[in-house]
Design an enzyme around this catalytic site. Structure first.
Site, PDB file in Angstrom:
ATOM      1  N   GLU A  46       0.824  -1.209   0.000  1.00  0.00           N
ATOM      2  CA  GLU A  46       0.000   0.000   0.000  1.00  0.00           C
ATOM      3  C   GLU A  46       0.857   1.257   0.000  1.00  0.00           C
ATOM      4  OE1 GLU A  46      -2.390  -1.184   3.383  1.00  0.00           O
ATOM      5  OE2 GLU A  46      -1.195   0.064   4.732  1.00  0.00           O
ATOM      6  N   CYS A  47       0.409   2.228  -0.773  1.00  0.00           N
ATOM      7  CA  CYS A  47       1.027   3.544  -0.874  1.00  0.00           C
ATOM      8  C   CYS A  47       2.509   3.428  -1.232  1.00  0.00           C
ATOM      9  CB  CYS A  47       0.794   4.344   0.407  1.00  0.00           C
ATOM     10  SG  CYS A  47       0.870   6.143   0.148  1.00  0.00           S
ATOM     11  N   GLY A  48       3.419   3.749  -0.318  1.00  0.00           N
ATOM     12  CA  GLY A  48       4.832   3.662  -0.626  1.00  0.00           C
ATOM     13  C   GLY A  48       5.254   2.263  -1.027  1.00  0.00           C
TER      14      GLY A  48
END
Length: 467
Positions: free
Chosen positions: A343-345
């Site tokens: 998720e995300c990064g």
């Protein structure tokens, strides 16, 4: 948690009003007094809880009524504070800021009411004198459940407080407010906590952090009424009954078997995990093994699943690119079908390239197509509900799981396996990629909002063990 455990929530008028500094001051001050402590953060924030953890040495708990029903949140809160003398919670944004501007749903005030937490309101008072009182009156009159029990004047000098305090106390009594003054907190340049685009710097990046925390604690001892705050905290009581947490959330402890070994990225670049997500995986029979995509050359021995969290990979893109060994190990493991939640990064780390803060692009794992790049503003900020558009490995068609987005970087390929919908239903977009057993996208998700998602992840890990 039982009724001998004190609990108190430090709220504020807005982001940047001084909540985190006051909370850090209280945690360190009460720690020096020998109290056993736990800390919480309202909302989906990751950074403030890392400061709590740095002081206490144990993870902080996120309190979130978008991710959890009030019943589930009460159970999680009670469990988090079990055996402690005091739980100190930190609010998010302004006291009444929640899911939307039209009402306070999901706000710090709603969380305080749901958990029956006494509230200390931090008022930013720099450049103010008597004007503090009408500001305070507005906050007190707007509240329905009367959780605010004390107020701290932040950014105020001792001289101003000495003149204003007797006037304020007389006014509070005359107006019939059951609210007490808990002192003031002056501006402390040497204890300032610096920030950047996603909020405060991470604790490990703050120069002389321990000294700053001690300065904050010393100031709290001098100008805050800690004895009063502790008495107020002891007035809080558990809200609701004590049903079994696993039963309430649909979790199951599983059967006795060797633990599923889950490798979770955790270092300077990746550090944003919800405590409840990791605890749910542990309750489902997982062992969490931390590793560093920057420093380690390979995944931990016996890894059966991977978690790639959010963080700041853009700040360490060059270092991540230089570690070719672990990039190749992760690529080969995922290509062979190893389950992974990114998720995300962590999602950006799986891409082909990532733009760093210096404007250069660096190679990442390359398991997913696309490149991450910098934007000038927050993209798709806030809470979302993800709905699977078709059957996925961990989410079935039509099932939903809740999450939150907060990022200045974007990607050329964001996926289209789920539909993300804002709480007001007025905005939505496609997101999430699935490739092999990898579920990846920008949203940080709450496993408790769909326990079957986590159960399927563990099940796929176990099925690979059998082959």
């Amino acid at each position: 948690m039982n009724n001998t455990t004190g609990r108190i929530l430090i709220a504020g008028t807005a982001s940047g009003c001084g909540k985190t500094s006051v909370v850090c001051a209280l945690l360190r001050a009460f720690q020096k007094r020998g109290l056993s402590l736990a800390a919480c953060k309202c909302g989906p924030d990751y950074i403030d809880p890392l400061f709590h953890e740095r002081i206490l040495g144990i993870p902080s708990e996120n309190l979130d009524l978008f991710f959890h029903t009030p019943k589930v949140q009460r159970r999680l809160f009670q469990k988090h504070g079990e055996g402690k003398d005091l739980v100190v919670a930190e609010g998010v944004m302004g006291y009444y800021d929640g899911l939307r501007c039209s009402d306070p749903e999901g706000s710090t005030s709603e969380i305080a009411a749901a958990l029956n937490l006494p509230v200390v309101l931090v008022l930013p008072c720099r450049g103010m004198g008597h004007s503090v009182l009408p500001l305070l009156k507005g906050y007190l009159d707007y509240e329905r459940t009367r959780q605010v029990r004390a107020v701290v004047f932040n950014g105020m000098t001792g001289r101003t407080y000495g003149q204003l305090a007797p006037v304020a106390e007389a006014w509070l009594a005359k107006e019939g407010y059951d609210v007490r003054l808990a002192g003031y907190f002056p501006i402390l340049p040497k204890a300032a906590l610096p920030g950047r685009h996603l909020g405060l710097l991470l604790p490990g990046e703050v120069e002389s952090l321990e000294k700053k925390l001690d300065l904050l604690a010393d100031q709290a001892e001098q100008t805050l009424d800690l004895d009063l705050l502790y008495r107020i905290a002891k007035e809080g009581t558990d809200a609701g009954d004590r049903e079994d947490l696993l039963m309430e959330t649909g979790k199951s402890a599983g059967t006795v078997r060797p633990p599923v070994r889950i490798a979770a990225a955790k270092d300077e670049a990746f550090c944003f995990y919800y405590k409840d997500n990791l605890e749910l995986l542990r309750e489902l029979g997982c062992e969490i093994l931390y590793f560093s995509p920057i420093h380690d050359m390979a995944l931990p021995d016996g890894t059966e699943g991977i978690l790639l969290s959010g963080g700041y990979p853009e700040l360490y893109a060059e270092e991540l690119a230089k570690n070719k060994g672990i990039r190749q190990d992760i690529f080969k493991s995922l290509a062979a079908g190893m389950p992974c939640l990114a998720e995300c990064g962590g999602f950006l780390y799986l891409k082909e390239e990532l733009e760093a803060e210096d404007g250069n692009f660096y190679p990442m794992t390359g398991f997913l197509e696309g490149r991450g790049y910098r934007t000038e503003s927050l993209g798709r900020f806030g809470y979302v509900t993800l709905e699977a558009k078709s059957d996925l490995v961990y989410l079935r068609q039509g099932e939903t799981i809740r999450g939150h987005e907060f990022h200045y970087w974007d990607c050329t390929e964001n996926g289209s396996r789920c539909r993300a919908v804002k709480p007001d239903g007025k905005r939505n977009w496609d997101c999430v990629e699935q490739k092999e057993a990898v579920f990846a996208g920008f949203p940080h998700i709450s496993y408790d909002s769909c326990p079957d998602f986590a159960k399927r992840f563990v099940k796929v890990c176990l099925e690979r063990r059998k082959t």
